[in-house]
Write a protein that holds these residues in place. Structure first.
Motif, PDB file in Angstrom:
ATOM      1  N   SER A 143       0.841  -1.196   0.000  1.00 16.50           N
ATOM      2  CA  SER A 143       0.000   0.000   0.000  1.00 16.50           C
ATOM      3  C   SER A 143       0.872   1.240   0.000  1.00 16.50           C
ATOM      4  O   SER A 143       0.517   2.264  -0.585  1.00 16.50           O
ATOM      5  CB  SER A 143      -0.930   0.001   1.213  1.00 16.50           C
ATOM      6  OG  SER A 143      -0.197  -0.067   2.421  1.00 16.50           O
ATOM      7  N   GLN A 229      -8.008   2.586  10.491  1.00 17.40           N
ATOM      8  CA  GLN A 229      -8.247   3.872   9.847  1.00 17.40           C
ATOM      9  C   GLN A 229      -8.040   3.786   8.342  1.00 17.40           C
ATOM     10  O   GLN A 229      -8.800   4.358   7.555  1.00 17.40           O
ATOM     11  CB  GLN A 229      -7.316   4.929  10.470  1.00 17.40           C
ATOM     12  CG  GLN A 229      -7.254   6.256   9.749  1.00 17.40           C
ATOM     13  CD  GLN A 229      -8.500   7.092   9.884  1.00 17.40           C
ATOM     14  OE1 GLN A 229      -9.428   6.721  10.599  1.00 17.40           O
ATOM     15  NE2 GLN A 229      -8.553   8.228   9.197  1.00 17.40           N
ATOM     16  N   ARG A 230      -7.010   3.079   7.921  1.00 20.33           N
ATOM     17  CA  ARG A 230      -6.706   3.019   6.488  1.00 20.33           C
ATOM     18  C   ARG A 230      -7.831   2.368   5.697  1.00 20.33           C
ATOM     19  O   ARG A 230      -8.247   2.885   4.650  1.00 20.33           O
ATOM     20  CB  ARG A 230      -5.391   2.264   6.245  1.00 20.33           C
ATOM     21  CG  ARG A 230      -5.082   2.058   4.768  1.00 20.33           C
ATOM     22  CD  ARG A 230      -3.670   1.573   4.552  1.00 20.33           C
ATOM     23  NE  ARG A 230      -3.462   0.212   4.959  1.00 20.33           N
ATOM     24  CZ  ARG A 230      -3.611  -0.847   4.145  1.00 20.33           C
ATOM     25  NH1 ARG A 230      -4.005  -0.676   2.898  1.00 20.33           N
ATOM     26  NH2 ARG A 230      -3.356  -2.066   4.584  1.00 20.33           N
ATOM     27  N   LYS A 231      -8.332   1.268   6.169  1.00 19.28           N
ATOM     28  CA  LYS A 231      -9.398   0.569   5.447  1.00 19.28           C
ATOM     29  C   LYS A 231     -10.754   1.268   5.577  1.00 19.28           C
ATOM     30  O   LYS A 231     -11.641   1.065   4.755  1.00 19.28           O
ATOM     31  CB  LYS A 231      -9.519  -0.869   5.958  1.00 19.28           C
ATOM     32  CG  LYS A 231      -8.301  -1.739   5.679  1.00 19.28           C
ATOM     33  CD  LYS A 231      -8.151  -2.063   4.214  1.00 19.28           C
ATOM     34  CE  LYS A 231      -7.017  -3.064   3.987  1.00 19.28           C
ATOM     35  NZ  LYS A 231      -6.849  -3.426   2.565  1.00 19.28           N
ATOM     36  N   THR A 288     -11.144   2.672   1.498  1.00 21.17           N
ATOM     37  CA  THR A 288      -9.736   2.583   1.861  1.00 21.17           C
ATOM     38  C   THR A 288      -8.963   3.822   1.413  1.00 21.17           C
ATOM     39  O   THR A 288      -9.324   4.490   0.441  1.00 21.17           O
ATOM     40  CB  THR A 288      -9.117   1.313   1.258  1.00 21.17           C
ATOM     41  OG1 THR A 288      -7.739   1.242   1.573  1.00 21.17           O
ATOM     42  CG2 THR A 288      -9.293   1.275  -0.252  1.00 21.17           C
ATOM     43  N   LEU A 289      -7.868   4.094   2.118  1.00 26.95           N
ATOM     44  CA  LEU A 289      -7.035   5.249   1.818  1.00 26.95           C
ATOM     45  C   LEU A 289      -5.763   4.885   1.064  1.00 26.95           C
ATOM     46  O   LEU A 289      -5.135   5.748   0.459  1.00 26.95           O
ATOM     47  CB  LEU A 289      -6.656   5.978   3.117  1.00 26.95           C
ATOM     48  CG  LEU A 289      -7.822   6.489   3.959  1.00 26.95           C
ATOM     49  CD1 LEU A 289      -7.305   7.095   5.258  1.00 26.95           C
ATOM     50  CD2 LEU A 289      -8.643   7.513   3.181  1.00 26.95           C
ATOM     51  N   ALA A 290      -5.362   3.620   1.145  1.00 27.01           N
ATOM     52  CA  ALA A 290      -4.118   3.205   0.480  1.00 27.01           C
ATOM     53  C   ALA A 290      -4.141   1.711   0.220  1.00 27.01           C
ATOM     54  O   ALA A 290      -4.518   0.931   1.089  1.00 27.01           O
ATOM     55  CB  ALA A 290      -2.909   3.560   1.343  1.00 27.01           C
TER      56      ALA A 290
END
Length: 394
Positions: A143, A229-231, A288-290
């Motif tokens: 990611s 947090q990312r997901k 998701t963020l990454a």
């Protein structure tokens, strides 16, 4: 003609009771079925085993793919020290690297090719390649590429100088690798992740909801991934609460736990049960963020689900508007509006579901394995031609 022995250097490898890095096993097994002898070196952290009170795995075992086909798995035990660095080198990475090099030196017959998963494993593969004069390849699907936090720049450049090829799961990974000067564009190819259609496939929704006890009348959103947090698990939870009469399935675990009466299932599942729960849903949402290339999205598509996910570049290679709505993953209102638009438009939802299922055929694990093997063989042949040309010139 004898097919070449490929040694995979990976961070981890799954077992039935510990389904980690399942995507690694699927690729290895698919290549093994094509007739290539395959071995895996996957160091295991003995420190984590002790802290979690889990039994250590055998240091050598065989993964039986099917009758007459197996993969040799080497899992040397190494200590790990979180993010402890000494003179710019991560101590855990150093111990793992030494263990991999030691194990590789003892494998007989010696492998012909090294295939490293992620750039940090690629550094180790590059050092082995220099010692034994064999080609090595790196698969990048992180990611975010973090190799520079583990090794000095000098070590990285030296190890990767003679890389034979790079398999990127997305254009985003390719661009990031080039930006970090890990390899040149002419050595790279984009081959997105893939799905085993024997494990993820369309099931009649009415039948599977009856089996698992979900209401036929409910509109159900599904999520799969780490609860972090990312997901975006809590962003999705807030969005679902804004859409009237909508339920949610959360597959996974982590520190951020959704709450609410709308939850009809939440928790980890054995890998062989995920398909059934995905098929109970009407739409799959991953804010998701990454990512490198999301396996969860591809698995949901193979189950015939429309997708709601990020508008960021890591999704560019696998999502289009025939079967996906892309949103700002930080915008809870936008996520809710996307869910509501599909909930209220049954015809659009069905069209997108059909398109997702059709598109998923492109991401068949056997197709991916064949593309990777072809790229490896072509890269090795190209290197031989260059060497021959240089010899003729000299």
């Amino acid at each position: 003609m004898q097919k070449k022995h490929i040694c995979f250097v990976v961070p981890n490898y799954p077992t039935q009771n510990d389904p980690v890095y399942t995507f690694v096993r699927e690729l290895v097994c698919s290549i093994a079925v094509q007739g290539y002898p395959c071995s895996v070196i996957a160091p295991q952290s003995i420190t984590k085993k002790l802290l979690k009170n889990k039994p250590a795995r055998p240091q050598f075992w065989r993964d039986c793919v099917k009758e007459g086909v197996w993969v040799d798995v080497y899992q040397p035990r190494v200590p790990s020290f979180s993010n402890l660095n000494i003179f710019g080198r991560n101590l855990s990475a150093l111990f793992a690297q030494k263990a991999v090099i030691r194990v590789f030196s003892k494998i007989r017959p010696r492998p012909d090719i090294i295939y490293a998963h992620f750039w940090h494993s690629g550094v180790t593969a590059g050092l082995i390649s220099k010692r034994y004069g064999i080609p090595f390849f790196v698969a990048t699907g992180e990611s975010k590429i973090w190799v520079e936090s583990l090794f000095t720049r000098q070590t990285i450049q030296k190890a990767l100088a003679d890389i034979s090829g790079v398999i990127c799961v997305s254009t985003k990974n390719l661009d990031e690798s080039i930006e970090l000067k890990l390899a040149t564009r002419n050595k790279m190819i984009v081959i997105p992740n893939a799905v085993d259609p024997e494990k993820f496939y369309k099931i009649d929704k009415r039948e599977i909801r009856n089996k698992l006890g979900f209401s036929q009348e409910d509109f159900i959103v599904s999520f799969m991934g780490s609860f972090d947090q990312r997901k975006g698990v809590l962003r999705l939870s807030e969005a679902v609460k804004q859409v009237e009469q909508t339920k949610a399935i959360y597959i996974g675990s982590g520190a951020l736990i959704p709450t609410g009466d709308e939850i009809v299932f939440m928790g980890k599942l054995p890998h062989d049960q995920i398909c059934e729960y995905l098929n109970c849903a009407d739409v799959f949402v991953l804010p998701t963020l990454a990512e490198g290339c999301s396996n969860a999205i591809l698995e949901a598509m193979a189950c015939g689900l429309p997708i709601i996910s990020s508008e960021l570049s890591f999704n560019d290679d696998i999502l289009n508007d025939l079967y996906a709505i892309r949103v700002d993953s930080m915008d809870i209102v936008a996520i809710a509006e996307a869910i509501r638009s599909l909930k209220n438009d049954d015809n659009r939802r069905k069209r997108m579901a059909t398109s997702a299922l059709e598109q998923s055929q492109e991401y068949h694990i056997n197709n991916r394995a064949e593309k990777i093997v072809r790229f490896i063989n072509n890269s090795i042949n190209d290197e031989k031609e260059v060497q021959n040309d240089n010899q003729e010139i000299n």
